[in-house]
Structures are given as structure tokens and as C-alpha cells.
Write a protein that holds these residues in place. Structure first.
Motif, PDB file in Angstrom:
ATOM      1  N   TYR A 117       0.846  -1.196   0.000  1.00 56.89           N
ATOM      2  CA  TYR A 117       0.000   0.000   0.000  1.00 56.89           C
ATOM      3  C   TYR A 117       0.877   1.240   0.000  1.00 56.89           C
ATOM      4  O   TYR A 117       1.920   1.280   0.653  1.00 56.89           O
ATOM      5  N   SER A 118       0.451   2.264  -0.722  1.00 57.04           N
ATOM      6  CA  SER A 118       1.136   3.557  -0.720  1.00 57.04           C
ATOM      7  C   SER A 118       0.134   4.669  -0.447  1.00 57.04           C
ATOM      8  O   SER A 118      -1.047   4.569  -0.811  1.00 57.04           O
ATOM      9  N   ASP A 119       0.615   5.729   0.181  1.00 59.83           N
ATOM     10  CA  ASP A 119      -0.247   6.886   0.439  1.00 59.83           C
ATOM     11  C   ASP A 119      -0.508   7.678  -0.828  1.00 59.83           C
ATOM     12  O   ASP A 119      -1.560   8.311  -0.963  1.00 59.83           O
ATOM     13  N   LEU A 120       0.441   7.643  -1.765  1.00 62.05           N
ATOM     14  CA  LEU A 120       0.386   8.500  -2.936  1.00 62.05           C
ATOM     15  C   LEU A 120       0.935   7.760  -4.147  1.00 62.05           C
ATOM     16  O   LEU A 120       1.972   7.094  -4.048  1.00 62.05           O
ATOM     17  N   ARG A 189       6.970  19.264  -0.016  1.00 65.70           N
ATOM     18  CA  ARG A 189       7.380  18.242   0.927  1.00 65.70           C
ATOM     19  C   ARG A 189       6.318  17.151   1.016  1.00 65.70           C
ATOM     20  O   ARG A 189       5.113  17.407   0.910  1.00 65.70           O
ATOM     21  N   ILE A 190       6.781  15.910   1.197  1.00 68.25           N
ATOM     22  CA  ILE A 190       5.867  14.777   1.354  1.00 68.25           C
ATOM     23  C   ILE A 190       6.339  13.934   2.543  1.00 68.25           C
ATOM     24  O   ILE A 190       6.450  12.718   2.469  1.00 68.25           O
ATOM     25  N   ASP A 191       6.614  14.600   3.634  1.00 69.79           N
ATOM     26  CA  ASP A 191       7.219  13.963   4.799  1.00 69.79           C
ATOM     27  C   ASP A 191       6.393  12.783   5.295  1.00 69.79           C
ATOM     28  O   ASP A 191       5.185  12.891   5.532  1.00 69.79           O
ATOM     29  N   GLY A 192       7.083  11.652   5.471  1.00 74.35           N
ATOM     30  CA  GLY A 192       6.485  10.470   6.071  1.00 74.35           C
ATOM     31  C   GLY A 192       5.586   9.647   5.176  1.00 74.35           C
ATOM     32  O   GLY A 192       5.020   8.646   5.631  1.00 74.35           O
ATOM     33  N   LEU A 193       5.443  10.019   3.901  1.00 70.91           N
ATOM     34  CA  LEU A 193       4.525   9.309   3.019  1.00 70.91           C
ATOM     35  C   LEU A 193       5.221   8.137   2.321  1.00 70.91           C
ATOM     36  O   LEU A 193       6.409   8.207   1.983  1.00 70.91           O
ATOM     37  N   SER A 194       4.455   7.079   2.119  1.00 72.51           N
ATOM     38  CA  SER A 194       4.878   5.995   1.237  1.00 72.51           C
ATOM     39  C   SER A 194       4.372   6.326  -0.160  1.00 72.51           C
ATOM     40  O   SER A 194       3.182   6.610  -0.337  1.00 72.51           O
ATOM     41  N   ALA A 220       9.786  11.555   1.511  1.00 72.93           N
ATOM     42  CA  ALA A 220       9.127  10.259   1.386  1.00 72.93           C
ATOM     43  C   ALA A 220       9.873   9.219   2.218  1.00 72.93           C
ATOM     44  O   ALA A 220      11.094   9.118   2.148  1.00 72.93           O
ATOM     45  N   LYS A 221       9.126   8.425   2.982  1.00 78.52           N
ATOM     46  CA  LYS A 221       9.792   7.415   3.818  1.00 78.52           C
ATOM     47  C   LYS A 221      10.056   6.137   3.040  1.00 78.52           C
ATOM     48  O   LYS A 221      10.952   5.356   3.401  1.00 78.52           O
ATOM     49  N   ARG A 222       9.295   5.911   1.976  1.00 78.64           N
ATOM     50  CA  ARG A 222       9.471   4.723   1.143  1.00 78.64           C
ATOM     51  C   ARG A 222       8.980   5.040  -0.259  1.00 78.64           C
ATOM     52  O   ARG A 222       7.980   5.759  -0.421  1.00 78.64           O
ATOM     53  N   VAL A 223       9.684   4.527  -1.256  1.00 73.94           N
ATOM     54  CA  VAL A 223       9.254   4.698  -2.648  1.00 73.94           C
ATOM     55  C   VAL A 223       9.303   3.336  -3.338  1.00 73.94           C
ATOM     56  O   VAL A 223      10.369   2.731  -3.456  1.00 73.94           O
ATOM     57  N   ASP A 224       8.138   2.869  -3.747  1.00 76.31           N
ATOM     58  CA  ASP A 224       8.033   1.646  -4.530  1.00 76.31           C
ATOM     59  C   ASP A 224       7.815   2.012  -5.986  1.00 76.31           C
ATOM     60  O   ASP A 224       7.078   2.953  -6.291  1.00 76.31           O
TER      61      ASP A 224
END
Length: 236
Positions: A117-120, A189-194, A220-224
Motif C-alpha cells: 500500500y502507498s499513500d500517494l 514536501r511529502i514527509d512520512g509518506l509511502s 518520502a519514507k518509502r518509494v516503490d
């Protein structure tokens, strides 16, 4: 839920009850008959867990160990081979936009089976010059399909391409990385988003890594990275 999402894409992309794109078999709800869909080249189950390059073991491949990409993992259902590559070429270079619904459906189906799952969700942006030349960004319907399946936010405007880079297909691996270095921008900024970034094909992963690097610099905390298919980079 997934069946409703698939139906939405089928209806919106006007592929309901069309003939199979490959063999012309009638009344194919996703634009592919069952036989042609089964012929799409699936990604082997054994592959690098980061870049998805087919391998003999499930260990991280040598290239990812030597030069770790900025993205956390590539997720893809297929290899770049016939007949899927023929459909992608027809969309990108033949402007067969009626085929995008089929590609979006394949992406939605894969997303529904993948527990990520990703936020964005963000499509890889094209340069202004490439967009004007092609007339559309083929990654947008794929990203929309993933966002709808994940029930995540979608944005086609957060990122942009700063310059028109040389086509990656004409370059070697090291040249590809240099070609897309600092090629992308992120507007806020996209702080803390996957975050999920989406493209149609991954080869060396340089473009995806360059965009992921900028997103992580913006918090971003994670990028898939999600792509429809994985092309193997020549070993020679």
C-alpha cells in the motif's frame, strides 16, 4: 471491490465487448481473450527482490548490492516480451490509445494481488517536449489503475521533468544514470509518506531511481516502483 474497479476501467476506456487486440476473438471484456492473456510473459517467481531482474536465487542481485537504487523495490507482473511489447509499442508509438484500457486493467489486476500500500501514486512525468511529441503520458492510466485499486491518492502534477533527456534505450547502464541525474523536480514536501511511482517498462531502473531519489529528499519514507513489465538489460 477489485471487480468494481476493473469494471470502471473497462467502461471508461471503451473496451467492453471489443475483439481481442491480438487474435481478434470476439467479445473480450478486457481487450484480451483468455488464451492471449495467458500468453503474456510473466515475471519468473525467482528474481531480485529490489530491481526484479530474473535470477537464479532470491538474493539481492550484484548490481543492486554495488549501486543500491533509490527506490525500495520494483513490482511488476510481466517481462518485456511478445506479445505484451507489441501492445506497448502500439500505444506509445502508434498512438493506439484504445489499448490503454487493457494495460490499465492488467495493472489493476496485479495491484489487487500485491500486498503493498502507498499513500500517494505518481506517474513518471514526461518532459514538455516528449509530451508534445507523443500527445499523452502512457504512465498516467497505469498509475490511475493502481491508485484506484489501492484506494490511494493520485497526483500527476506533484513531480515534473526538468529537461528533455536523451532516450534511455540508446544508452549504456552508466550513461543512463548520468542522463537522468537531476532530471526531476518535486514541488512540495511529502514527509512520512509511502509513495508509488509508475512507468510502463523498467530496464536499468535509472529513471525510477532518479525520481525516487528526489521524492526521498522531499521526505518520502518509502518509494516503490511499479511497472507493467521488466526488460532485462543486456549483459554484454
Amino acid at each position: 471491490m477489485l471487480s468494481n474497479i476493473k469494471r470502471k476501467f473497462i467502461d471508461n476506456c471503451s473496451i467492453f465487448n471489443q475483439n481481442c487486440l491480438l487474435c481478434n476473438y470476439p467479445n473480450c471484456p478486457i481487450g484480451l481473450c483468455s488464451g492471449c492473456k495467458a500468453s503474456l510473459p510473466s515475471l519468473p517467481p525467482i528474481h531480485c527482490p529490489i530491481c526484479a531482474e530474473p535470477a537464479l536465487t532470491r538474493d539481492i542481485c550484484g548490481f543492486c548490492l554495488r549501486r543500491p537504487p533509490a527506490f525500495d523495490a520494483i513490482h511488476t507482473p510481466y517481462l518485456f516480451g511478445y506479445p505484451l511489447n507489441a501492445i506497448i509499442y502500439a500505444v506509445k508509438y502508434g498512438k493506439r490509445l484504445e489499448m490503454t484500457g487493457t494495460l490499465a486493467w492488467l495493472m489493476a489486476e496485479f495491484a489487487g494481488k500485491t500486498p503493498v500500500y502507498s499513500d500517494l501514486v505518481i506517474p513518471v512525468p514526461l518532459s514538455k517536449e516528449r509530451l508534445a511529441e507523443r500527445g499523452f503520458n502512457q504512465s498516467i492510466p497505469l498509475a490511475q489503475a493502481i491508485a484506484a485499486t489501492m484506494q490511494s491518492r493520485f497526483s500527476a502534477t506533484l513531480c515534473w521533468r526538468k529537461r528533455n533527456t536523451v532516450p534511455q534505450a540508446s544508452l549504456g547502464r552508466a550513461e543512463r544514470s548520468r542522463n537522468v541525474r537531476n532530471a526531476f523536480g518535486v514541488k512540495q514536501r511529502i514527509d512520512g509518506l509511502s509513495v508509488t511511482i509508475v512507468d510502463d517498462v523498467a530496464t536499468s531502473g535509472a529513471t525510477l531511481s532518479a525520481l525516487a531519489e528526489k521524492l526521498k529528499k522531499q521526505g518520502a519514507k518509502r518509494v516503490d516502483a511499479w511497472v507493467l513489465c521488466r526488460a532485462s538489460f543486456p549483459k554484454t
